[in-house]
Design a protein around this motif. Sequence first.
Motif, PDB file in Angstrom:
ATOM      1  N   ARG A 455       0.840  -1.194   0.000  1.00 51.20           N
ATOM      2  CA  ARG A 455       0.000   0.000   0.000  1.00 51.20           C
ATOM      3  C   ARG A 455       0.881   1.251   0.000  1.00 51.20           C
ATOM      4  O   ARG A 455       1.873   1.330   0.735  1.00 51.20           O
ATOM      5  N   LEU A 456       0.476   2.240  -0.808  1.00 54.48           N
ATOM      6  CA  LEU A 456       1.217   3.495  -0.818  1.00 54.48           C
ATOM      7  C   LEU A 456       0.943   4.269   0.459  1.00 54.48           C
ATOM      8  O   LEU A 456      -0.184   4.294   0.958  1.00 54.48           O
ATOM      9  N   ALA A 457       1.981   4.912   0.987  1.00 54.25           N
ATOM     10  CA  ALA A 457       1.812   5.746   2.171  1.00 54.25           C
ATOM     11  C   ALA A 457       0.982   6.970   1.820  1.00 54.25           C
ATOM     12  O   ALA A 457       1.121   7.547   0.733  1.00 54.25           O
ATOM     13  N   GLU A 458       0.122   7.383   2.740  1.00 55.27           N
ATOM     14  CA  GLU A 458      -0.756   8.523   2.512  1.00 55.27           C
ATOM     15  C   GLU A 458      -0.634   9.510   3.655  1.00 55.27           C
ATOM     16  O   GLU A 458      -0.140   9.186   4.745  1.00 55.27           O
ATOM     17  N   GLY A 459      -1.131  10.729   3.406  1.00 55.42           N
ATOM     18  CA  GLY A 459      -1.077  11.777   4.414  1.00 55.42           C
ATOM     19  C   GLY A 459       0.294  12.414   4.477  1.00 55.42           C
ATOM     20  O   GLY A 459       1.114  12.294   3.561  1.00 55.42           O
ATOM     21  N   TYR A 460       0.545  13.118   5.564  1.00 55.62           N
ATOM     22  CA  TYR A 460       1.866  13.715   5.760  1.00 55.62           C
ATOM     23  C   TYR A 460       2.880  12.610   6.026  1.00 55.62           C
ATOM     24  O   TYR A 460       2.701  11.795   6.939  1.00 55.62           O
ATOM     25  N   ILE A 461       3.954  12.585   5.228  1.00 58.28           N
ATOM     26  CA  ILE A 461       4.935  11.495   5.279  1.00 58.28           C
ATOM     27  C   ILE A 461       6.249  12.026   5.832  1.00 58.28           C
ATOM     28  O   ILE A 461       6.788  13.037   5.368  1.00 58.28           O
ATOM     29  N   ALA A 462       6.760  11.320   6.845  1.00 60.33           N
ATOM     30  CA  ALA A 462       8.059  11.641   7.440  1.00 60.33           C
ATOM     31  C   ALA A 462       9.069  10.592   6.996  1.00 60.33           C
ATOM     32  O   ALA A 462       8.991   9.437   7.411  1.00 60.33           O
ATOM     33  N   LEU A 463       9.985  10.961   6.130  1.00 59.99           N
ATOM     34  CA  LEU A 463      10.995  10.040   5.621  1.00 59.99           C
ATOM     35  C   LEU A 463      12.105   9.855   6.648  1.00 59.99           C
ATOM     36  O   LEU A 463      12.518  10.803   7.328  1.00 59.99           O
ATOM     37  N   ALA A 464      12.620   8.631   6.709  1.00 62.22           N
ATOM     38  CA  ALA A 464      13.663   8.326   7.686  1.00 62.22           C
ATOM     39  C   ALA A 464      14.895   9.199   7.485  1.00 62.22           C
ATOM     40  O   ALA A 464      15.368   9.859   8.425  1.00 62.22           O
ATOM     41  N   GLU A 465      15.426   9.226   6.263  1.00 60.56           N
ATOM     42  CA  GLU A 465      16.704   9.914   6.058  1.00 60.56           C
ATOM     43  C   GLU A 465      16.588  11.413   6.284  1.00 60.56           C
ATOM     44  O   GLU A 465      17.564  12.078   6.658  1.00 60.56           O
ATOM     45  N   VAL A 466      15.396  11.980   6.070  1.00 62.66           N
ATOM     46  CA  VAL A 466      15.223  13.414   6.281  1.00 62.66           C
ATOM     47  C   VAL A 466      15.422  13.775   7.745  1.00 62.66           C
ATOM     48  O   VAL A 466      16.004  14.821   8.076  1.00 62.66           O
ATOM     49  N   GLN A 467      14.958  12.910   8.653  1.00 63.62           N
ATOM     50  CA  GLN A 467      15.182  13.178  10.076  1.00 63.62           C
ATOM     51  C   GLN A 467      16.680  13.149  10.372  1.00 63.62           C
ATOM     52  O   GLN A 467      17.171  13.924  11.222  1.00 63.62           O
ATOM     53  N   GLY A 468      17.420  12.285   9.690  1.00 63.29           N
ATOM     54  CA  GLY A 468      18.867  12.269   9.845  1.00 63.29           C
ATOM     55  C   GLY A 468      19.504  13.553   9.348  1.00 63.29           C
ATOM     56  O   GLY A 468      20.418  14.103   9.987  1.00 63.29           O
ATOM     57  N   TYR A 469      19.017  14.064   8.211  1.00 58.60           N
ATOM     58  CA  TYR A 469      19.549  15.328   7.693  1.00 58.60           C
ATOM     59  C   TYR A 469      19.303  16.454   8.704  1.00 58.60           C
ATOM     60  O   TYR A 469      20.164  17.316   8.911  1.00 58.60           O
TER      61      TYR A 469
END
Length: 733
Positions: A455-469
Amino acid sequence: MPAEVVTQAMTARTVELVAESPFYIPMTGPAARPRRSLKHDDTFIVLDSHGDIGASAGGPDGLFNADTRYLARLELVLNDVQPLLLGSNLRDDNSALTIDLTNPDVYRDGRIVLQKDMLHIVRTVFLWRGTAYQRIGIQNHGENQASFDVTLLFDNDFADLFEVRGERRPRRGVGTSKLLGPTDVMLEYKGLDGKIRATALHFDPRPTRLAVNAATYHFDLAPQQSSSLFVAASCNKPAPFKPVPFFRGLLAHRREMRQSTRGAASIETSNNIFNEVVCQSMADLNMLMTDTAQGRYPYAGIPWYSTTFGRDGIITALQMLWIDPRVARGVLKRLAFYQAKTTDPLADAEPGKILHEMRGGEMASLHEVPFAQYYGSVDSTPLFVLLAGLYVERTGDEETLVELWPAIEAALRWIDGAGDPDRDGFVEYQRASEKGLANQGWKDSYDAIFHADGRLAEGYIALAEVQGYVFAGKQLASRCALRLGKTDQAQKLEADAKQLAERFEDAFWCEELGTYALALDGAKQPCKVRASNAGQLLFTGIVREDRARKVAADLMLPHFFTGWGIRTVARGEARYNPMSYHDGSIWPHDNALIALGLGRYGLKHAVEHVFKGLFDAAAYMDLRRLPELFCGFRREKQRGPTLYPVACAPQAWASATPFTLLEAALGLEFDVQRGEIRLRNPRLPAFLNEVVLRDLQLGPSSVDLRVRRHGDDVSMEVLRTRGQIQVSIVLAH
């Protein structure tokens, strides 16, 4: 599963693709001839192996400037037939393309009047200052006089680059063609945006016959006699425009290219193939560099991304930071200049966001595509902060830091504000307009972010690597704030980074997978998918030491590591497809950042595996050039990697990958305050016995180094120093 159910599922997936991917780059058939590219500033050209434009199917041919095609056809024919190809070669520095051709058997009234292989035709093409120059040299190697016609067929559609990519438009502007005299033709187009775009063609000497779509020269060449003709196609030059003579322009162009690379470190190794890879990479990066009002900027790639991209420029500059930090300065200044000041849903702009993409074509001007100045990337803003911090630590350039600090603070405000709409402490995205990109991380395909069941993720999406950045960016911004005497701000940024790391571990770690979730969806449910994003987390340093080793071990297993590199998605995941853009393919830059992360945690054996896989892949590639991506099939004995058909080549962050891999292997660290360069736990892969780095700069000083491999260990020799500089090897476990 019954066959009819399978069919329905496949049909549904197809409908989903068409509906959700408006800027998909189609591949409708194989290229009839290989393509070659040249670029200078905002102009690039794609030709086939014969030096023609538009003469063979399957390629995005043309002369392009500012996202518009200024020449859609330029085909050479000899007595109305195509010549035969002998060879086609780019100069090592990408300054020119040379094509060697000869004649086929030419018949008249059923008789051969010109035997094959009597004429040697050499086409030399280069780009400079908005003009494509071409010399066509012809020599008769036959024993008799050769009489023949050479015709150049030309035309243009002034297509927007997005039209070339496959977008369809219900209406277009009006084009005209006119002769300006015996040597000049003007092709013009009045767009729906009211702008006039024009291509000026100049022929030298005067053609025997000239029309608005063809120039014909008649030749009578004695044995061994040679002759030349010249054509220049210029974008948006005033009429009549007379270009500089061919050879003067070519020499000036090469001189400018040499000057632009001065000041960068150079690399020599004991492996000739790796030397070729490095030389090609540097030549490609130099070609992709574009002089802008704010400084030199690496355009992302040819043909689809030859413009300012925030994420691509930042990551390319990061990869080149050790070898030429001036690139980072140009990138940071340009992106600070275009940082969003207002809210614009169509452009996905919010105050403080860093640019994703700029476009200068008609469709962007009319908002038929949202990319005139488009801010739909969730990672460009934290990456901007991260690069600014790394640049200052690499160079000690506090003057630039002072200049950039207002932009850094604005980016940090967005990260803590609009970038975190639900205030849960994670930066997330959801497109503000249906015209924008559905996914706004570096994996921006519509189907790149999904759950374990597909299933495709929906809504506001928090990516893992972005939190690392964000984590790394705030740590680096804290140290920048200390440099500027802003102690309270520095302490808050450091505390924020620490809290983020704790929240991140709780929300993203998946014990059953032994790695981190790809993302959190709008309901804060983790996307429990093994993806390379977890590898990029190692680069940022947000990962706990014990879990870093688990992530690394998983990345090196066969479901990820193919022998050529690490897949974007592990084999066995729901949407895994080794031929996809983001769901199982191999991206060199992704592997490069992962390698930096592996090195950060002291996992040099894994760095060596990634380094060797990508080196071996490059050895099989045309021109030894790593493309944007290639397919994620398992490595087979005595076979090269499988190419991805519409990958950009050259592409900036792919071209920078060999430098990043070498940085990761050597463990290069730069300490400006102490005047010291460190090699932390250096380890060379088995294919490199020796590496020499020349003119490695630190502040006003520089050094030449030789590093030799001795099994798993290395030795270092300082060949020369200029100024005060210290070099050391640090062994830490």
